[in-house]
Enzyme design. Structure first.
Site, PDB file in Angstrom:
ATOM      1  N   LYS A   1     -28.112 -41.815  65.231  1.00  0.00           N
ATOM      2  CA  LYS A   1     -27.338 -40.673  65.721  1.00  0.00           C
ATOM      3  C   LYS A   1     -27.255 -40.813  67.370  1.00  0.00           C
ATOM      4  O   LYS A   1     -28.026 -41.321  67.931  1.00  0.00           O
ATOM      5  CB  LYS A   1     -27.629 -39.286  65.268  1.00  0.00           C
ATOM      6  CG  LYS A   1     -27.622 -38.988  63.804  1.00  0.00           C
ATOM      7  CD  LYS A   1     -26.197 -38.707  63.276  1.00  0.00           C
ATOM      8  CE  LYS A   1     -26.365 -38.629  61.543  1.00  0.00           C
ATOM      9  NZ  LYS A   1     -26.740 -39.601  60.954  1.00  0.00           N
TER      10      LYS A   1
ATOM     11  N   SER B   1     -21.694 -41.999  58.865  1.00  0.00           N
ATOM     12  CA  SER B   1     -21.436 -41.105  59.838  1.00  0.00           C
ATOM     13  C   SER B   1     -21.063 -41.551  61.258  1.00  0.00           C
ATOM     14  O   SER B   1     -21.103 -40.517  62.070  1.00  0.00           O
ATOM     15  CB  SER B   1     -22.888 -40.110  59.671  1.00  0.00           C
ATOM     16  OG  SER B   1     -23.686 -41.041  60.482  1.00  0.00           O
TER      17      SER B   1
END
Length: 215
Positions: free
Chosen positions: A171, A134
């Site tokens: 993230k 990701s």
């Protein structure tokens, strides 16, 4: 293995065996204050001849990581500007961090990794293996080792290791009056969004300061 942080180009990477030899030299420098002898390198790696150790050292020297001083028993000087004996740290590898869907936070120390401490800003560093894709837009790939500076707060837009309940993920972190948003660097992944009332379940454990990649 290759060190990476934003704004700095890595040197020509070492082969796996060269990296093992170089890491052993750095570890000896940290633990004893001096470089190992050829005999100690041979003993550690099971080399039958000192020529094998000497060949690895010459190749590592050609890539600019150390300087050999002939005629000295411990004639190895680390020349990488961030890898002098005084600036090498042993960073604990504490499990995996998801770059994708969050996975269970594992805090058991698997190993310690010698790294050039002056490369990484901050203090109290730890490392976690990246699992998932990701964050590939930020140059962080599955299998990389993320080096994290432990801290409970980060600025908006920084890449952080974030614990969600008992899970952990890597993230970009954004916080506002509307809550918390964790953004991936891969268009295949949606943002993770949390309302203000859910924010108590979100905990920052550190900010990403670099990655280590093994080829």
């Amino acid at each position: 293995m290759q060190y990476r942080l934003f704004g700095m180009e890595p040197r020509k990477p070492l082969t796996r065996r060269q990296r093992q030899v170089f890491d052993f030299i750095q570890t000896c420098a940290v633990e004893t204050g001096s470089a190992p002898t050829l005999g100690e390198i041979c003993s550690h790696f099971g080399f039958k001849s000192s020529n094998s150790a000497r060949q690895h050292l010459h190749l590592i020297e050609q890539k600019g990581y150390l300087k050999l001083r002939p005629g000295r028993a411990r004639g190895i000087r680390l020349t990488h500007r961030n890898a002098s004996p005084q600036s090498v740290s042993l960073v604990p590898l504490v499990g995996r961090v998801a770059a994708g869907d969050p996975i269970m936070a594992i805090e058991d120390v698997e190993a310690t990794i010698p790294v050039p401490s002056e490369l990484w800003r901050g203090a109290d560093h730890f490392a976690m293996r990246v699992q998932g894709d990701s964050m590939i837009g930020a140059g962080i790939f599955d299998g990389d080792i993320a080096v994290v500076s432990a801290q409970p707060m980060v600025e908006n837009g920084m890449i952080a290791a974030v614990v969600i309940g008992e899970d952990v993920t890597l993230k970009r972190y954004f916080r506002s009056v509307d809550g918390i948003r964790l953004r991936a660097e891969n268009s295949s992944y949606s943002d993770l969004v949390f309302d203000p009332q859910d924010s108590d379940n979100i905990r920052i454990v550190g900010v990403l300061v670099g990655t280590i990649r093994t080829f």
